[in-house]
Structure formats: structure tokens, C-alpha cells
Design a protein around this motif. Structure first.
Motif, mmCIF file in Angstrom:
data_model
loop_
_atom_site.group_PDB
_atom_site.id
_atom_site.type_symbol
_atom_site.label_atom_id
_atom_site.label_comp_id
_atom_site.label_asym_id
_atom_site.label_seq_id
_atom_site.Cartn_x
_atom_site.Cartn_y
_atom_site.Cartn_z
ATOM 1 N N PHE A 245 0.806 -1.218 0.000
ATOM 2 C CA PHE A 245 0.000 0.000 0.000
ATOM 3 C C PHE A 245 0.846 1.279 0.000
ATOM 4 O O PHE A 245 0.292 2.381 -0.016
ATOM 5 C CB PHE A 245 -0.944 0.011 1.203
ATOM 6 N N GLY A 246 2.165 1.139 0.034
ATOM 7 C CA GLY A 246 3.032 2.310 -0.015
ATOM 8 C C GLY A 246 3.029 3.149 1.237
ATOM 9 O O GLY A 246 3.360 4.346 1.188
ATOM 10 N N GLU A 247 2.679 2.568 2.387
ATOM 11 C CA GLU A 247 2.707 3.312 3.641
ATOM 12 C C GLU A 247 4.151 3.476 4.101
ATOM 13 O O GLU A 247 5.043 2.750 3.659
ATOM 14 C CB GLU A 247 1.870 2.580 4.690
ATOM 15 N N HIS A 248 4.401 4.434 4.969
ATOM 16 C CA HIS A 248 5.783 4.725 5.355
ATOM 17 C C HIS A 248 5.944 4.721 6.873
ATOM 18 O O HIS A 248 4.995 4.960 7.630
ATOM 19 C CB HIS A 248 6.228 6.089 4.805
ATOM 20 N N LEU A 249 7.161 4.405 7.311
ATOM 21 C CA LEU A 249 7.543 4.410 8.714
ATOM 22 C C LEU A 249 8.839 5.190 8.874
ATOM 23 O O LEU A 249 9.610 5.336 7.918
ATOM 24 C CB LEU A 249 7.763 2.981 9.239
ATOM 25 N N ARG A 250 9.092 5.675 10.069
ATOM 26 C CA ARG A 250 10.383 6.291 10.352
ATOM 27 C C ARG A 250 11.465 5.230 10.454
ATOM 28 O O ARG A 250 11.240 4.146 10.996
ATOM 29 C CB ARG A 250 10.325 7.066 11.664
ATOM 30 N N THR A 251 12.636 5.535 9.939
ATOM 31 C CA THR A 251 13.775 4.620 10.031
ATOM 32 C C THR A 251 14.959 5.374 10.654
ATOM 33 O O THR A 251 14.764 6.329 11.376
ATOM 34 C CB THR A 251 14.130 4.064 8.645
ATOM 35 N N GLY A 252 16.171 4.930 10.365
ATOM 36 C CA GLY A 252 17.343 5.581 10.943
ATOM 37 C C GLY A 252 17.439 5.315 12.432
ATOM 38 O O GLY A 252 17.202 4.198 12.893
ATOM 39 N N TRP A 253 17.756 6.342 13.202
ATOM 40 C CA TRP A 253 17.924 6.159 14.643
ATOM 41 C C TRP A 253 16.601 5.870 15.348
ATOM 42 O O TRP A 253 16.600 5.384 16.484
ATOM 43 C CB TRP A 253 18.579 7.392 15.264
ATOM 44 N N TRP A 254 15.475 6.102 14.634
ATOM 45 C CA TRP A 254 14.174 5.767 15.203
ATOM 46 C C TRP A 254 14.010 4.261 15.409
ATOM 47 O O TRP A 254 13.138 3.820 16.162
ATOM 48 C CB TRP A 254 13.047 6.270 14.292
ATOM 49 N N LEU A 255 14.847 3.471 14.730
ATOM 50 C CA LEU A 255 14.764 2.022 14.889
ATOM 51 C C LEU A 255 15.083 1.592 16.321
ATOM 52 O O LEU A 255 14.579 0.566 16.790
ATOM 53 C CB LEU A 255 15.721 1.323 13.917
#
Length: 292
Positions: A245-255
Motif C-alpha cells: 500500500f506504499g505506507e511509510h515508517l520512520r527509520t534511521g535512529w528511530w529504529l
């Protein structure tokens, strides 16, 4: 807010249904494992039928939630289903919840809040575009086959955990198909909904998920099943949301905080699943010390 509200209602219904189904499934003999006769045995259990009624209510609420919000927002909320069910069970049985249960509730709730705040899921489309379903269904089928084959090669809690993860994957697939099908309702009305293959795929995946869950609950303890079921459903649903569905999440240090959130949820689920209330029983009364 509508999607969050109905997601919470879904979690409440599913949590209570899971406890009732576990109470019924533990009465089934081992000889009926992975057989259709298991369902025949459960159909004669009133407590199991009550659980199925709650599953139907949950399905309606879930359809509304998915039709009005991203799958990466709706599905992770379902991790509160077990805490909610235990709190409700304690209230109905008029028993005081022990401290470990409250700690488990706090861990799951804080983990969900931290995870949602860190990942900030959103965006995406209401439908799956093109032929994206083809590789998704192939990979899902291979993953399910591997889990079931591994489960059949073992027994006890390992089998329960593997089948719990297989059920979680099937529930996540059901949610993704349901969301895609509900989008047809908005675009072309009831005719487009009933003409979509996704609607019938939802039914098939849902029945398969229910069958796998009953076998998972019959194979081992709720402590083995629930963490795999809860985390598996949430994580695989998010994966479907991002890839289909092309939804997005935060990545980087948010992991980092996201991993901490997963740890809190897993620890809370294990603690809650150990409670007698998770099997539909009241906890044993505390012993009083005799004074001579």
C-alpha cells in the motif's frame, strides 16, 4: 480517530475470543491435531462458539477500521487485545489482578505507545496497484508452508509457537486483502466489492488463520502462542502496508526506540499469557498464614 476507535473495539473482541478459544481447544485430544475433526470437536463446545461470535464482531469492526485508516496504524493496535481481555476477565470474575498482570498490561501499553510514536506510520494508498499481489501471495505461501512443515516436525510449545506465527501471517494477509476489498466498496459500490477476488481471498485467508490458531492453541500453552501471534500479526501487517500500500515508517535512529517497544510488548505478552485468566480461569486465592 474512527479507524483507531474501531481498531480498539476489534482488539477487545479478539482478545476475549482468544481466551475463550484457548479454553475450548485445550480439551481436544492430541490425535485431532491438524485435522478437520478438531473443528468438529470445537463446534460442540459452547465456549468456543461464543468465541466465534466475538470473532465475527471483531471482523466487522476491523473492516471499518481498515477502510478508514492505514493498515500500519490499525493492525499494531491489536497488541492490546490480551491486556484488555485479562482486565475484562478480572472484572467479570470479581478477582483482584495480581501485580505481574498489571506489569504486563503496563509493558504492552507503553510498548505500543512508544512504537507508534517512534514509527509514526501513515500515508499510502487505499488499494494495491498493478500485479503487486502476485509476488506477495507467492512469498506468503512459501513462508506459511515452511512454518507448517517445521511445526509438523516437532511437538509441544515449539509447534504451538510456529503455528502461532503461521496464524499471525494468515491474519495479516486477511487484513491486507480486507483493506483492498473495502476500497472497492468506495470506488464502485457493493457490486464492485462482491466482484473483487480480494473479498473471497479475505474469507479463505480468515478461515485458514482460524484453523491454524486452533491448532496452535491445542498444541501448547498460551505463553508459547501469544507473543508469536501478537508480534507476528503486527510486524507482518506493517510489512504488507509498506510493500503493498506504499505506507511509510520512520527509520534511521528511530529504529532503536522501535526495537525497545517490541521488547516491551513481547515481555508484556509473555507475562500476561502466564496468568490463569488467560486460560479463562480465576487465579488461585492467596494463602493466609496461620497464626497459632
Amino acid at each position: 480517530m474512527i479507524s483507531v476507535l474501531f481498531a480498539v473495539l476489534t482488539a477487545l473482541s479478539n482478545g476475549a475470543a482468544s481466551v475463550l478459544q484457548r479454553r475450548a481447544a485445550r480439551t481436544a485430544p492430541d490425535s485431532e491435531a491438524m485435522r478437520l475433526s478438531l473443528i468438529g470437536h470445537l463446534l460442540r463446545q459452547k465456549v468456543w462458539l461464543a468465541g466465534i461470535g466475538l470473532v465475527i464482531v471483531a471482523a466487522v469492526c476491523q473492516a471499518v477500521a481498515l477502510a478508514t485508516g492505514p493498515i500500519a496504524v490499525v493492525q499494531p493496535i491489536f497488541v492490546i487485545e490480551l491486556p484488555a481481555a485479562l482486565l475484562l476477565a478480572g472484572f467479570m470474575m470479581r478477582v483482584r489482578l495480581p501485580r505481574p498482570v498489571w506489569l504486563g498490561v503496563a509493558a504492552v501499553t507503553c510498548g505500543l505507545a512508544l512504537g507508534m510514536a517512534s514509527a509514526a506510520p501513515g500515508g499510502g494508498s487505499a488499494t494495491v496497484h498493478g500485479a503487486a499481489w502476485i509476488p506477495a501471495l507467492i512469498l506468503t505461501g512459501l513462508f506459511e508452508a515452511a512454518l507448517i512443515a517445521a511445526a509438523l516436525a516437532t511437538r509441544g510449545n515449539p509447534r504451538a509457537a510456529l503455528l502461532g506465527l503461521a496464524a499471525a501471517c494468515a491474519y495479516a494477509l486477511t487484513a491486507a486483502l480486507m483493506k483492498d476489498a473495502m476500497a472497492r466498496l468506495d470506488d464502485g459500490g457493493a457490486g464492485a466489492l462482491f466482484a473483487s477476488w480480494q473479498l473471497y481471498g479475505t474469507a479463505v485467508a480468515g478461515v485458514g488463520a482460524l484453523f491454524l490458531l486452533q491448532n496452535a492453541l491445542q498444541a501448547g500453552t498460551l505463553v508459547a502462542v501469544q507473543p508469536c501471534l501478537t508480534l507476528g500479526d503486527a510486524l507482518i501487517s506493517v510489512l504488507y502496508g509498506v510493500t503493498l500500500f506504499g505506507e511509510h515508517l520512520r527509520t534511521g535512529w528511530w529504529l532503536l526506540p522501535e526495537l525497545v517497544a517490541l521488547g516491551l510488548i513481547a515481555a508484556g505478552c509473555v507475562e500476561l499469557a502466564r496468568s490463569p485468566l488467560a486460560s479463562g480461569n480465576a487465579p488461585a486465592p492467596a494463602r493466609t498464614r496461620r497464626v497459632d
